[in-house]
Design a protein around this motif. Structure first.
Motif, PDB file in Angstrom:
ATOM      1  N   MET A 130      26.190  27.361  -8.343  1.00 12.76           N
ATOM      2  CA  MET A 130      24.799  26.990  -8.175  1.00 12.76           C
ATOM      3  C   MET A 130      24.343  26.046  -9.324  1.00 12.76           C
ATOM      4  O   MET A 130      24.475  26.372 -10.582  1.00 12.76           O
ATOM      5  CB  MET A 130      23.870  28.120  -7.877  1.00 12.76           C
TER       6      MET A 130
ATOM      7  N   ASP B  75      27.717  27.472 -17.824  1.00 11.07           N
ATOM      8  CA  ASP B  75      27.390  26.503 -18.877  1.00 11.07           C
ATOM      9  C   ASP B  75      28.301  27.312 -20.126  1.00 11.07           C
ATOM     10  O   ASP B  75      27.565  27.443 -21.317  1.00 11.07           O
ATOM     11  CB  ASP B  75      26.317  26.016 -19.159  1.00 11.07           C
TER      12      ASP B  75
ATOM     13  N   VAL C 100      26.651  32.421 -10.447  1.00 14.19           N
ATOM     14  CA  VAL C 100      26.294  32.627  -9.161  1.00 14.19           C
ATOM     15  C   VAL C 100      26.604  31.465  -8.411  1.00 14.19           C
ATOM     16  O   VAL C 100      26.372  30.471  -8.742  1.00 14.19           O
ATOM     17  CB  VAL C 100      24.913  32.782  -9.006  1.00 14.19           C
TER      18      VAL C 100
ATOM     19  N   MET D 273      15.795  25.118 -17.696  1.00 19.47           N
ATOM     20  CA  MET D 273      15.149  23.981 -17.549  1.00 19.47           C
ATOM     21  C   MET D 273      14.281  23.759 -16.281  1.00 19.47           C
ATOM     22  O   MET D 273      14.291  22.716 -15.695  1.00 19.47           O
ATOM     23  CB  MET D 273      16.085  22.678 -17.769  1.00 19.47           C
TER      24      MET D 273
ATOM     25  N   GLY E 272      23.774  31.647 -18.788  1.00 21.45           N
ATOM     26  CA  GLY E 272      24.804  31.730 -17.958  1.00 21.45           C
ATOM     27  C   GLY E 272      26.066  31.274 -18.301  1.00 21.45           C
ATOM     28  O   GLY E 272      26.187  30.291 -19.127  1.00 21.45           O
TER      29      GLY E 272
HETATM   30  P1  AMP Z   1      19.407  25.288 -16.694  1.00 24.02           P
HETATM   31  O1  AMP Z   1      18.121  25.463 -16.280  1.00 24.02           O
HETATM   32  O2  AMP Z   1      20.304  24.486 -15.885  1.00 24.02           O
HETATM   33  O3  AMP Z   1      19.405  24.806 -18.079  1.00 24.02           O
HETATM   34  O4  AMP Z   1      20.190  26.743 -16.897  1.00 24.02           O
HETATM   35  C1  AMP Z   1      19.267  27.749 -17.393  1.00 24.02           C
HETATM   36  C2  AMP Z   1      20.207  29.109 -17.722  1.00 24.02           C
HETATM   37  O5  AMP Z   1      20.624  29.497 -16.283  1.00 24.02           O
HETATM   38  C3  AMP Z   1      21.639  28.714 -18.409  1.00 24.02           C
HETATM   39  O6  AMP Z   1      21.775  29.732 -19.360  1.00 24.02           O
HETATM   40  C4  AMP Z   1      22.680  28.412 -17.462  1.00 24.02           C
HETATM   41  O7  AMP Z   1      23.902  28.686 -17.749  1.00 24.02           O
HETATM   42  C5  AMP Z   1      22.036  29.584 -16.154  1.00 24.02           C
HETATM   43  N1  AMP Z   1      22.752  29.260 -14.942  1.00 24.02           N
HETATM   44  C6  AMP Z   1      22.552  27.969 -14.181  1.00 24.02           C
HETATM   45  N2  AMP Z   1      23.301  27.997 -13.269  1.00 24.02           N
HETATM   46  C7  AMP Z   1      23.785  29.172 -13.146  1.00 24.02           C
HETATM   47  C8  AMP Z   1      24.439  29.889 -12.242  1.00 24.02           C
HETATM   48  N3  AMP Z   1      24.887  29.383 -10.871  1.00 24.02           N
HETATM   49  N4  AMP Z   1      24.729  31.271 -12.153  1.00 24.02           N
HETATM   50  C9  AMP Z   1      24.382  31.838 -13.588  1.00 24.02           C
HETATM   51  N5  AMP Z   1      23.733  31.269 -14.465  1.00 24.02           N
HETATM   52  C10 AMP Z   1      23.387  30.008 -14.147  1.00 24.02           C
END
Ligand code: AMP
Length: 442
Positions: free
Chosen positions: A334, A300, A326, A180, A297
């Protein structure tokens, strides 16, 4: 037959270099469908990049007119390299009797697994650029032709579909990383993993309205496309798909993907419709990009459980790759939403991973009772007045389904914690229960 003006780069730093190059040019001229027009002067260069100590190269460029396709021309180049005694597959940056690169093929752009034209290093390599200029090509024209946007920014669904078709037809292994946006090192770790495993990778940046409830932070969700593109470029992402909501869900869009028991509790219970929205957009992206691999990731974890089920039930022909979480130095996972924590809440938010690690320690210390393990973590969060616990559960690892009370042999602790008064920031985290310290953080 259609004749195409094409340029080949030649190099040699093993054996009789000049003879190797002259023989290759002669053989090119004897190949059906190839006419050698002009050859640049040969010049010396040293190895670009890391490699074993070796003699300098002799380089040049040859201009040809050809009725061969670009792929056939590449095959001719490989055959001439082999005929010159080059061991194939060639080791990167090792000495070689002959190197033949297809630099330009008319004004065609090609982006396949084995062939990228114009050659991606054309402008960066003086030993290629100089001979091309010597043969009369204008630097301006070369810069124009070689201006390849990486990552290329795609906003229309048809563009994503066409780009992926080009790669798939060109034999590329394609990786997809849905996000996102408001990218951080957690996202970058997914891109880097995909970069290592795939020939081409596409990141999607889309704040998906379907997965936000009416009272949630859709409008306020952080957005920073220029910053995101910089992170994607640094991580070697090939294409970024950043559509508008209207582009994704225009024209009477009304079909959605139903989700089941993996989506019922925890985030699913607190955010009705959330996982249906996630599953719908992910299915849409899978259909458009048709990736071989999709990266998500572990941060989630419930989302991963829902998507794993989706891939299985609907039979998407791809491999789901789960990547470890991470964390910031204090252990906070994060998240794009971390920017909304004020300084005091940010300091306090370290309590989430501390709580999960405390429960892990209890497990490693021999505690096996489900509720006692959960209590150990809850007590840590309860001691932080800024934190409001939404839930903290010990679930079975993988599908995250509930574990019965009593003794457990492992599992995954999953939690959501709220911070902030005026603006509520919900943070998610999870950790596996494992015996030793290996991979205990993910
Ligand atoms: P989002 O933009 O929050 O929808 O995340 C996009 C992807 O990045 C999802 O698969 C999340 O699980 C992954 N993600 C978000 N934060 C982290 C993190 N701290 N470490 C690893 N993957 C992450």
């Amino acid at each position: 037959m259609h004749k195409v003006l094409s340029y080949l780069g030649l190099g040699s730093n093993e054996g009789d270099r000049e003879r190797n190059l002259r023989t290759a040019i002669e053989r090119l001229g004897q190949t059906p469908g190839i006419r050698v027009l002009r050859t640049s002067a040969l010049r010396e260069s040293t190895l670009v990049g890391e490699g074993p100590k070796q003699d300098p190269f002799l380089n040049g460029v040859v201009e040809i007119e050809t009725t061969q396709s670009a792929a056939a021309l590449l095959a001719v180049c490989k055959a001439l390299e082999a005929a010159a005694g080059r061991a194939l597959p060639a080791k990167k940056n090792h000495p070689r009797p002959l190197d033949l690169d297809l630099l330009l093929y008319g004004d065609l752009r090609i982006d396949t697994r084995d062939l990228v034209v114009p050659h991606p290093e054309l402008l960066a390599r003086v030993f290629v650029l100089e001979p091309l200029l010597e043969l009369g090509l204008s630097e301006e024209l070369l810069r124009e032709r070689c201006a390849i946007e990486r990552p290329c920014l795609l906003t229309a669904q048809s563009e994503l579909s066409a780009k992926c078709s080009e790669w798939l037809e060109g034999g590329c292994l394609v990786g997809l990383v849905p996000t996102m946006g408001a990218l951080h090192q957690g996202h970058a770790s997914l891109f880097e993993r995909a970069r290592r495993e795939c020939d081409r990778i596409v990141a999607t940046i889309f704040v998906n309205p379907l997965q936000f409830g009416p009272k949630e932070d859709l409008a306020a969700y952080p957005r920073d496309l220029p910053g995101d593109l910089r992170i994607c470029a640094a991580a070697g992402v090939d294409a970024v798909f950043a559509p508008s909501p209207g582009e994704m869900y225009g024209d009477g869009f009304c079909s959605t993907v139903a989700v089941g028991r993996e989506a019922e509790t925890m985030e699913g219970a607190l955010r009705p419709g959330h996982f249906q929205g996630v599953a719908t957009v992910v299915a849409r992206l899978f259909a458009l990009a048709r990736p071989h691999r999709a990266y998500f990731g572990q941060k989630d974890a419930q989302q991963v459980a829902v998507i794993r089920r989706l891939v299985k039930d609907l039979g998407f022909p791809l491999r789901l790759v789960e990547c470890p979480t991470v964390r910031e130095p204090d252990g906070l996972a994060m998240s794009s939403r971390n920017v909304y924590l004020d300084a005091a809440d940010r300091r306090a938010a370290g309590v989430i991973s501390l709580a999960l690690r405390t429960a892990q320690e209890a497990f490693r210390g021999g505690e096996r009772d489900r509720d006692a393990i959960v209590r150990a973590a809850v007590a840590v969060i309860a001691a932080e007045p800024r934190a409001q616990l939404d839930y903290l559960e010990l679930r079975s690892d993988g599908d995250l389904l509930p574990q019965p009370a009593g003794a457990v042999s492992g599992g995954r602790l999953v939690t959501a914690v709220r911070f902030g008064a005026a603006r509520v920031v919900r943070l998610l985290d999870n950790m596996p229960l494992v015996e030793n310290s290996e991979s205990s953080q993910s």
